[in-house]
Motif scaffolding. Structure first.
Motif, PDB file in Angstrom:
ATOM      1  N   ALA A   1      40.150  48.527 -40.632  1.00 51.98           N
ATOM      2  CA  ALA A   1      40.607  49.174 -41.864  1.00 51.98           C
ATOM      3  C   ALA A   1      39.864  48.529 -43.024  1.00 51.98           C
ATOM      4  O   ALA A   1      39.225  47.492 -42.869  1.00 51.98           O
ATOM      5  CB  ALA A   1      42.111  49.020 -42.037  1.00 51.98           C
ATOM      6  N   SER A   2      39.969  49.153 -44.180  1.00 56.06           N
ATOM      7  CA  SER A   2      39.307  48.613 -45.359  1.00 56.06           C
ATOM      8  C   SER A   2      40.039  49.095 -46.609  1.00 56.06           C
ATOM      9  O   SER A   2      40.952  49.914 -46.527  1.00 56.06           O
ATOM     10  CB  SER A   2      37.847  49.059 -45.411  1.00 56.06           C
ATOM     11  N   ILE A   3      39.598  48.563 -47.731  1.00 52.92           N
ATOM     12  CA  ILE A   3      40.080  49.048 -49.018  1.00 52.92           C
ATOM     13  C   ILE A   3      39.025  48.729 -50.068  1.00 52.92           C
ATOM     14  O   ILE A   3      38.425  47.663 -50.054  1.00 52.92           O
ATOM     15  CB  ILE A   3      41.442  48.438 -49.419  1.00 52.92           C
TER      16      ILE A   3
ATOM     17  N   LEU B   1      45.666  47.306 -47.011  1.00 60.79           N
ATOM     18  CA  LEU B   1      44.784  48.191 -46.260  1.00 60.79           C
ATOM     19  C   LEU B   1      45.065  49.639 -46.637  1.00 60.79           C
ATOM     20  O   LEU B   1      46.225  50.026 -46.742  1.00 60.79           O
ATOM     21  CB  LEU B   1      45.040  48.057 -44.757  1.00 60.79           C
ATOM     22  N   GLU B   2      44.030  50.406 -46.773  1.00 60.21           N
ATOM     23  CA  GLU B   2      44.189  51.829 -47.053  1.00 60.21           C
ATOM     24  C   GLU B   2      44.524  52.553 -45.749  1.00 60.21           C
ATOM     25  O   GLU B   2      43.813  52.422 -44.756  1.00 60.21           O
ATOM     26  CB  GLU B   2      42.890  52.370 -47.642  1.00 60.21           C
ATOM     27  N   ARG B   3      45.610  53.292 -45.729  1.00 55.29           N
ATOM     28  CA  ARG B   3      46.015  54.015 -44.518  1.00 55.29           C
ATOM     29  C   ARG B   3      44.903  54.931 -44.005  1.00 55.29           C
ATOM     30  O   ARG B   3      44.656  55.013 -42.813  1.00 55.29           O
ATOM     31  CB  ARG B   3      47.252  54.880 -44.793  1.00 55.29           C
ATOM     32  N   ALA B   4      44.263  55.624 -44.934  1.00 57.22           N
ATOM     33  CA  ALA B   4      43.238  56.603 -44.551  1.00 57.22           C
ATOM     34  C   ALA B   4      42.030  55.956 -43.888  1.00 57.22           C
ATOM     35  O   ALA B   4      41.281  56.622 -43.169  1.00 57.22           O
ATOM     36  CB  ALA B   4      42.789  57.390 -45.783  1.00 57.22           C
TER      37      ALA B   4
ATOM     38  N   GLY C   1      55.702  39.446 -34.830  1.00 45.60           N
ATOM     39  CA  GLY C   1      57.138  39.275 -34.642  1.00 45.60           C
ATOM     40  C   GLY C   1      57.940  39.777 -35.842  1.00 45.60           C
ATOM     41  O   GLY C   1      59.118  39.457 -35.984  1.00 45.60           O
ATOM     42  N   LEU C   2      57.308  40.579 -36.691  1.00 41.54           N
ATOM     43  CA  LEU C   2      57.946  41.093 -37.905  1.00 41.54           C
ATOM     44  C   LEU C   2      58.138  42.601 -37.810  1.00 41.54           C
ATOM     45  O   LEU C   2      57.479  43.264 -37.011  1.00 41.54           O
ATOM     46  CB  LEU C   2      57.073  40.768 -39.126  1.00 41.54           C
ATOM     47  N   THR C   3      59.022  43.133 -38.643  1.00 39.73           N
ATOM     48  CA  THR C   3      59.205  44.578 -38.705  1.00 39.73           C
ATOM     49  C   THR C   3      58.622  45.100 -40.013  1.00 39.73           C
ATOM     50  O   THR C   3      58.597  44.392 -41.016  1.00 39.73           O
ATOM     51  CB  THR C   3      60.696  44.965 -38.626  1.00 39.73           C
ATOM     52  N   TRP C   4      58.170  46.336 -39.980  1.00 38.86           N
ATOM     53  CA  TRP C   4      57.603  46.974 -41.162  1.00 38.86           C
ATOM     54  C   TRP C   4      58.717  47.417 -42.087  1.00 38.86           C
ATOM     55  O   TRP C   4      59.747  47.915 -41.639  1.00 38.86           O
ATOM     56  CB  TRP C   4      56.752  48.181 -40.757  1.00 38.86           C
ATOM     57  N   ARG C   5      58.502  47.266 -43.400  1.00 34.18           N
ATOM     58  CA  ARG C   5      59.469  47.666 -44.406  1.00 34.18           C
ATOM     59  C   ARG C   5      58.798  48.548 -45.445  1.00 34.18           C
ATOM     60  O   ARG C   5      57.604  48.465 -45.655  1.00 34.18           O
ATOM     61  CB  ARG C   5      60.021  46.455 -45.152  1.00 34.18           C
ATOM     62  N   ARG C   6      59.609  49.330 -46.097  1.00 31.96           N
ATOM     63  CA  ARG C   6      59.164  50.075 -47.278  1.00 31.96           C
ATOM     64  C   ARG C   6      59.810  49.393 -48.468  1.00 31.96           C
ATOM     65  O   ARG C   6      61.020  49.481 -48.634  1.00 31.96           O
ATOM     66  CB  ARG C   6      59.566  51.535 -47.210  1.00 31.96           C
TER      67      ARG C   6
ATOM     68  N   ASN D   1      53.221  55.151 -48.786  1.00 36.84           N
ATOM     69  CA  ASN D   1      52.531  56.357 -48.326  1.00 36.84           C
ATOM     70  C   ASN D   1      51.021  56.202 -48.244  1.00 36.84           C
ATOM     71  O   ASN D   1      50.376  56.902 -47.479  1.00 36.84           O
ATOM     72  CB  ASN D   1      52.883  57.540 -49.219  1.00 36.84           C
ATOM     73  N   GLY D   2      50.440  55.293 -49.017  1.00 35.63           N
ATOM     74  CA  GLY D   2      48.989  55.165 -49.038  1.00 35.63           C
ATOM     75  C   GLY D   2      48.431  53.897 -48.442  1.00 35.63           C
ATOM     76  O   GLY D   2      47.243  53.836 -48.117  1.00 35.63           O
ATOM     77  N   TYR D   3      49.280  52.854 -48.265  1.00 33.83           N
ATOM     78  CA  TYR D   3      48.750  51.545 -47.900  1.00 33.83           C
ATOM     79  C   TYR D   3      49.655  50.793 -46.942  1.00 33.83           C
ATOM     80  O   TYR D   3      50.858  51.035 -46.882  1.00 33.83           O
ATOM     81  CB  TYR D   3      48.559  50.681 -49.165  1.00 33.83           C
ATOM     82  N   PHE D   4      49.038  49.834 -46.231  1.00 33.79           N
ATOM     83  CA  PHE D   4      49.752  48.835 -45.446  1.00 33.79           C
ATOM     84  C   PHE D   4      49.544  47.502 -46.158  1.00 33.79           C
ATOM     85  O   PHE D   4      48.458  47.238 -46.684  1.00 33.79           O
ATOM     86  CB  PHE D   4      49.192  48.727 -44.023  1.00 33.79           C
TER      87      PHE D   4
END
Length: 188
Positions: A8-10, A139-142, A161-166, A124-127
């Motif tokens: 991935a990149s940004i 990171l850019e999702r696209a 060992g972590l969960t993703w959050r918004r 919606n656009g990034y990690f």
């Protein structure tokens, strides 16, 4: 170096820097946001209930409403400072996810073991992969290769060992988010 499991990149812009600081503030500044809101409510209540001159009442209302309305103002200030320090020289970051860690290149090169990450966030656009409050990989999702977002999230979640959050503003939180916020505050 191996090709990696995911890439991935940004390419940072003013907008991405603003979004990065806002997400960082929502992730780690909820206590501060709550204090700002409580102070704002207290000032508005004082303006409405206290027997003070009209000019003082207006001042209390103005300051209280500003504190209530400007929830992520500190993040905007930090982003503006970071942008002015860089003088429009914004980095392009490239990330390669391997079995044992993340390799990143941009303004330098480094390897980060998955165990160093402390929080995973997405919008919606990034990690966002946080190493600490002030150290994050955005990171850019696209740009994700291969384009398998759910598999990528499962891979990184398993390795860290972590969960993703918004991460959200205080006013956007639902009951589950408030419960998670209380757990986070207890852990500190």
């Amino acid at each position: 170096m191996a090709e990696g499991l995911y890439r991935a990149s940004i390419t940072h812009t003013e907008k991405t820097i603003q979004q990065l600081y806002k997400t960082q503030y929502y992730a780690y500044g909820k206590r501060r946001m709550l204090l700002r809101m409580a102070l704002g409510l207290a000032l508005v209540a004082a303006a409405l209930l206290a027997a003070v001159p009209a000019w003082a009442r207006a001042l209390l209302l103005l300051l209280g409403c500003w504190l209530l309305a400007s929830r992520d103002f500190p993040a905007s200030v930090r982003a503006d400072c970071a942008l002015s320090e860089r003088k429009a020289s914004l980095p392009v970051m490239k990330y390669v996810f391997e079995a044992d860690g993340l390799h990143l290149q941009g303004e330098g090169s480094m390897d980060i073991p998955y165990g160093k990450f402390t929080r995973l966030a997405e919008d919606n656009g990034y990690f966002y992969l946080f190493v600490s409050r002030d150290s994050v990989c955005m990171l850019e999702r696209a740009s994700l290769q291969p384009k398998q977002e759910e598999a990528f999230k499962a891979f990184v979640g398993e390795k860290t060992g972590l969960t993703w959050r918004r991460e959200k503003s205080i006013l956007s939180l639902n009951l589950y988010d408030l419960r998670q916020l209380l757990r986070d505050l207890k852990e500190k």
